[in-house]
Design a protein around this motif. Structure first.
Motif, PDB file in Angstrom:
ATOM      1  N   LEU A  94       0.840  -1.200   0.000  1.00  0.00           N
ATOM      2  CA  LEU A  94       0.000   0.000   0.000  1.00  0.00           C
ATOM      3  C   LEU A  94       0.876   1.252   0.000  1.00  0.00           C
ATOM      4  CD1 LEU A  94      -2.792   1.350   0.212  1.00  0.00           C
ATOM      5  CD2 LEU A  94      -2.625   1.099   2.701  1.00  0.00           C
ATOM      6  N   ALA A  95       1.921   1.246   0.806  1.00  0.00           N
ATOM      7  CA  ALA A  95       2.837   2.387   0.854  1.00  0.00           C
ATOM      8  C   ALA A  95       3.516   2.599  -0.498  1.00  0.00           C
ATOM      9  CB  ALA A  95       3.881   2.176   1.946  1.00  0.00           C
ATOM     10  N   GLY A  96       3.874   1.519  -1.186  1.00  0.00           N
ATOM     11  CA  GLY A  96       4.484   1.633  -2.496  1.00  0.00           C
ATOM     12  C   GLY A  96       3.548   2.260  -3.507  1.00  0.00           C
ATOM     13  N   TRP A  97       2.276   1.886  -3.443  1.00  0.00           N
ATOM     14  CA  TRP A  97       1.277   2.472  -4.339  1.00  0.00           C
ATOM     15  C   TRP A  97       1.116   3.963  -4.060  1.00  0.00           C
ATOM     16  CZ3 TRP A  97      -4.117   3.571  -2.871  1.00  0.00           C
ATOM     17  CH2 TRP A  97      -4.900   3.985  -3.954  1.00  0.00           C
ATOM     18  N   VAL A  98       1.039   4.336  -2.783  1.00  0.00           N
ATOM     19  CA  VAL A  98       0.927   5.749  -2.428  1.00  0.00           C
ATOM     20  C   VAL A  98       2.159   6.509  -2.924  1.00  0.00           C
ATOM     21  CG1 VAL A  98       0.873   7.392  -0.517  1.00  0.00           C
ATOM     22  CG2 VAL A  98      -0.584   5.358  -0.446  1.00  0.00           C
ATOM     23  N   ARG A  99       3.329   5.961  -2.678  1.00  0.00           N
ATOM     24  CA  ARG A  99       4.578   6.645  -3.037  1.00  0.00           C
ATOM     25  C   ARG A  99       4.678   6.883  -4.536  1.00  0.00           C
ATOM     26  NH1 ARG A  99       7.676   3.053  -1.296  1.00  0.00           N
ATOM     27  NH2 ARG A  99       8.233   2.096  -3.291  1.00  0.00           N
ATOM     28  N   THR A 100       4.219   5.922  -5.329  1.00  0.00           N
ATOM     29  CA  THR A 100       4.430   6.004  -6.773  1.00  0.00           C
ATOM     30  C   THR A 100       3.295   6.664  -7.538  1.00  0.00           C
ATOM     31  OG1 THR A 100       3.556   3.749  -7.027  1.00  0.00           O
ATOM     32  CG2 THR A 100       5.938   3.991  -6.813  1.00  0.00           C
ATOM     33  N   THR A 101       2.111   6.803  -6.935  1.00  0.00           N
ATOM     34  CA  THR A 101       0.973   7.349  -7.696  1.00  0.00           C
ATOM     35  C   THR A 101       0.297   8.568  -7.070  1.00  0.00           C
ATOM     36  OG1 THR A 101      -0.596   5.821  -6.669  1.00  0.00           O
ATOM     37  CG2 THR A 101       0.442   5.099  -8.707  1.00  0.00           C
ATOM     38  N   TRP A 102       0.506   8.836  -5.804  1.00  0.00           N
ATOM     39  CA  TRP A 102      -0.180   9.971  -5.177  1.00  0.00           C
ATOM     40  C   TRP A 102       0.704  11.210  -5.180  1.00  0.00           C
ATOM     41  CZ3 TRP A 102      -5.256  10.323  -3.536  1.00  0.00           C
ATOM     42  CH2 TRP A 102      -6.010   9.152  -3.721  1.00  0.00           C
ATOM     43  N   LEU A 103       1.299  11.485  -6.337  1.00  0.00           N
ATOM     44  CA  LEU A 103       2.279  12.558  -6.468  1.00  0.00           C
ATOM     45  C   LEU A 103       1.724  13.953  -6.200  1.00  0.00           C
ATOM     46  CD1 LEU A 103       4.184  11.301  -9.657  1.00  0.00           C
ATOM     47  CD2 LEU A 103       4.418  10.569  -7.271  1.00  0.00           C
ATOM     48  N   PRO A 104       0.445  14.253  -6.520  1.00  0.00           N
ATOM     49  CA  PRO A 104      -0.050  15.594  -6.205  1.00  0.00           C
ATOM     50  C   PRO A 104       0.021  15.928  -4.714  1.00  0.00           C
ATOM     51  CG  PRO A 104      -1.513  14.494  -7.745  1.00  0.00           C
ATOM     52  CD  PRO A 104      -0.551  13.455  -7.256  1.00  0.00           C
TER      53      PRO A 104
END
Length: 270
Positions: free
Chosen positions: A208-218
């Motif tokens: 989950l942290a990896g997904w946040v890190r790589t896609t929640w850039l705004p």
């Protein structure tokens, strides 16, 4: 797609399993003879475009993305030597300049990065041959509402509020009503426009942290690099406090996808 964010293309490629799985599901809904020229909007690391190219061996696929980093990675991974009918280009989806070049337009998990979808749809209409098909899926109205609720609470309190003083919601999460109007204005005939609930699963809190890190850039790229991992860790911890791991240790995020399918009107004369 049309964003100023700096993507870590390699990190994204390693943390986008769910996006690729959903793209493969969507590809199965795109009926192809095998000789079509296809435009893939928001190609990212290129693996979906490559999968598309294997379905049109007598045609071609052009994958476009606004991120130079993504386009470079896609070109390296899927070279013209091995994929002779596949190419990539850096293009803003709001400014598609193709003129009747494609039999089909495909897009998965990309267009919600853009607020102005009317300009995207006008470009899709220009890009398609008369009678050409399009199939799009993106985050829709109500998407990731639980995670956004955690973010909304975080960005107004210390120490994170200092980074979000002029922040406005960056995503275009729309419903069928808006899309029906925009498609009609662009000369696109909708055959299906629907919101589809999805469950995004990660194998662990680290996933989950990896997904946040790589896609929640705004959100994450507003934070100083020194504190970015702290922000992500706090977000994940709070989210999992409110939405705990399941019995197998997996995380779940409720998603809502807008899926749109149709054709370019034979009467459109642009």
């Amino acid at each position: 797609m049309g964003t100023p964010y700096k993507w870590d293309a390699q990190d994204y490629a390693e943390n986008s399993t769910a996006q690729f799985d959903w793209a493969c599901e969507l590809l199965n809904k795109l009926v192809l003879r095998g000789d079509e020229d296809v435009l893939d909007i928001g190609c990212g690391d290129g693996k979906v475009s490559a999968a598309l190219s294997r379905r049109v061996l007598a045609g071609s696929v052009l994958g476009v993305d606004s991120s130079a980093e993504m386009v470079a990675l896609a070109g390296d991974r899927f070279s013209a030597r091995e994929y002779s009918n596949l190419s990539f280009a850096q293009v803003d989806a709001r400014m598609l300049a193709f003129d009747g070049c494609f039999d089909a337009v495909f897009s998965n998990a990309a267009l919600h990065w853009i607020r102005d979808h009317a300009s995207v749809l006008a470009g899709i209409s220009r890009s398609l041959k008369e009678g050409g098909r399009f199939l799009l899926q993106m985050g829709g109205r109500g998407n990731v509402a639980d995670l956004i609720a955690v973010l909304d609470a975080m960005v107004v309190r210390t120490p994170w509020a200092q980074y979000f003083a002029d922040f406005s919601f960056p995503y275009g999460f729309y419903g069928p009503e808006e899309y029906a109007e925009w498609m009609a204005a662009a000369g696109l005939v909708a055959e299906r426009v629907e919101l589809i609930p999805k469950d995004m699963v990660h194998e662990s809190a680290a996933g989950l942290a990896g997904w946040v890190r790589t896609t929640w850039l705004p959100y994450t790229q507003r934070i100083s690099e020194a504190r970015r991992e702290e922000f992500i860790s706090e977000l994940v911890a709070q989210y999992l406090y409110e939405h705990p791991l399941d019995a197998e240790g997996q995380t779940h995020v409720r998603m809502m996808r807008l899926e749109v399918e149709g054709v370019r009107s034979q009467l459109t004369g642009d």
